[in-house]
Design a protein around this motif. Structure first.
Motif, PDB file in Angstrom:
ATOM      1  N   ILE A 196       0.958  -1.191  -0.065  1.00 59.95           N
ATOM      2  CA  ILE A 196       0.055   0.079  -0.056  1.00 59.95           C
ATOM      3  C   ILE A 196       0.770   1.309   0.083  1.00 59.95           C
ATOM      4  CG2 ILE A 196      -1.796   1.413   1.283  1.00 59.95           C
ATOM      5  CD1 ILE A 196      -2.954  -1.414   2.120  1.00 59.95           C
ATOM      6  N   ILE A 197       1.866   1.187   0.857  1.00 56.71           N
ATOM      7  CA  ILE A 197       2.660   2.379   0.914  1.00 56.71           C
ATOM      8  C   ILE A 197       3.583   2.733  -0.475  1.00 56.71           C
ATOM      9  CG2 ILE A 197       5.061   3.212   1.848  1.00 56.71           C
ATOM     10  CD1 ILE A 197       4.310   1.616   4.687  1.00 56.71           C
ATOM     11  N   THR A 198       3.779   1.614  -1.166  1.00 55.93           N
ATOM     12  CA  THR A 198       4.780   1.485  -2.315  1.00 55.93           C
ATOM     13  C   THR A 198       3.572   2.073  -3.629  1.00 55.93           C
ATOM     14  OG1 THR A 198       6.077  -0.173  -1.908  1.00 55.93           O
ATOM     15  CG2 THR A 198       5.656   0.345  -4.415  1.00 55.93           C
ATOM     16  N   SER A 199       2.292   1.728  -3.470  1.00 56.91           N
ATOM     17  CA  SER A 199       1.331   2.186  -4.241  1.00 56.91           C
ATOM     18  C   SER A 199       1.039   3.551  -4.279  1.00 56.91           C
ATOM     19  CB  SER A 199       0.044   1.238  -4.419  1.00 56.91           C
ATOM     20  OG  SER A 199      -0.905   1.735  -5.111  1.00 56.91           O
ATOM     21  N   ILE A 200       0.964   4.368  -2.845  1.00 52.49           N
ATOM     22  CA  ILE A 200       0.584   5.705  -2.795  1.00 52.49           C
ATOM     23  C   ILE A 200       1.919   6.550  -3.171  1.00 52.49           C
ATOM     24  CG2 ILE A 200       0.155   7.180  -0.820  1.00 52.49           C
ATOM     25  CD1 ILE A 200      -1.445   5.122   0.380  1.00 52.49           C
TER      26      ILE A 200
END
Length: 275
Positions: free
Chosen positions: A196-200
């Motif tokens: 999720i962090i990577t996607s954001i």
């Protein structure tokens, strides 16, 4: 072994990134090669070479399906979707003395497993679905087809990487000990959060909708480890360690792309439904 794994990962990763960026026929050739290679790994894994699964017929079907999409022919894609199950059912009837229902089920399972994943990857990079999301970019710094493919790729890598290091550092509770003894609940949670962090971060870098990126991150964060477990079930069922030895230090095509094979169809489905 670690040095070989890192070296092949860097070289292979760089080559894949370059081909994804270029797109077109080089990307189609890569996906076709991976799909056919993955199919033959599946056949070898199940120990059914020449014993009930029509390897060459399904190989031709895979190439026909991918080519139909590459040429943007809905009629040929529809024909391909109908031909496989009907052909296998008819084959089971005609050759019922030699072909069992289990053989037919294994063929359908493997063909769907390979085709759905790589077909979705091809569809994501094509840019067709990306054209519906141009307004979700504050500034189109990267063509949408490239963006979604890179987002899928980096988030999948993030899931595997964060899960591995979190599991090593904090892992205590086994996630699925009967399927994959090395995976832990802590590792899975670390992989989910890292995805999720990577996607954001990726969406912020390219000015894409944070809401869409968050949902895609959640989808990949759940789908990637499940894709890994799907292949783990296959390997455990047939008592093998790796699906192949094509990629030094990483095993086979299915070992390397197992997470992607489940994440790609779900990301594509989300983008189609949300468009």
């Amino acid at each position: 072994m670690l040095s070989t794994r890192v070296a092949s990962g860097l070289i292979g990763g760089a080559a894949v990134i370059f081909i994804i960026y270029e797109g077109g026929w080089p990307f189609f050739a890569l996906i076709a090669l991976l799909a056919v290679g993955g199919w033959f790994e599946y056949v070898k894994m199940t120990g059914t070479e020449g014993k009930g699964i029509p390897e060459r017929a399904v190989t031709c079907w895979l190439l026909f399906l991918l080519a139909a999409f590459a040429f943007d022919s809905v009629k040929l894609m529809t024909l391909a979707a109908v031909l496989l199950p009907v052909g296998i059912w008819v084959r089971t009837v005609i050759r019922h003395k030699n072909i069992s229902l289990a053989d037919s089920a294994r063929t359908l399972y493997g063909a769907a497993y390979i085709a759905l994943g790589f077909f979705s990857v091809l569809a994501l990079r094509s840019g067709t679905i990306g054209s519906y999301y141009v307004n979700d970019f504050a500034a189109v710094m990267l063509e949408p087809g490239r963006f979604f493919m890179f987002l899928l790729l980096f988030c999948t890598w993030a899931s595997d990487t964060f899960a591995y290091f979190t599991g090593r550092a904090l892992g205590k509770n086994k996630l699925c000990p009967t399927i994959s003894p090395g995976k832990t609940v802590e590792g899975a949670l670390g992989g989910f959060i890292g995805t999720i962090i990577t996607s954001i971060i990726f969406s912020l870098c390219f000015h894409f909708s944070v809401l869409h990126a968050l949902i895609i991150g959640v989808v990949i964060g759940i789908a990637a480890p499940l894709g890994d477990l799907v292949e783990s079930v296959l390997k455990r069922t047939y008592g093998i360690k790796d699906s192949g030895h094509v990629i030094p230090g990483h095993g086979g095509i299915l070992d390397r792309f197992d997470s992607l094979l489940l994440a790609a169809p779900l990301v594509y489905a989300y983008l189609v439904l949300a468009a």
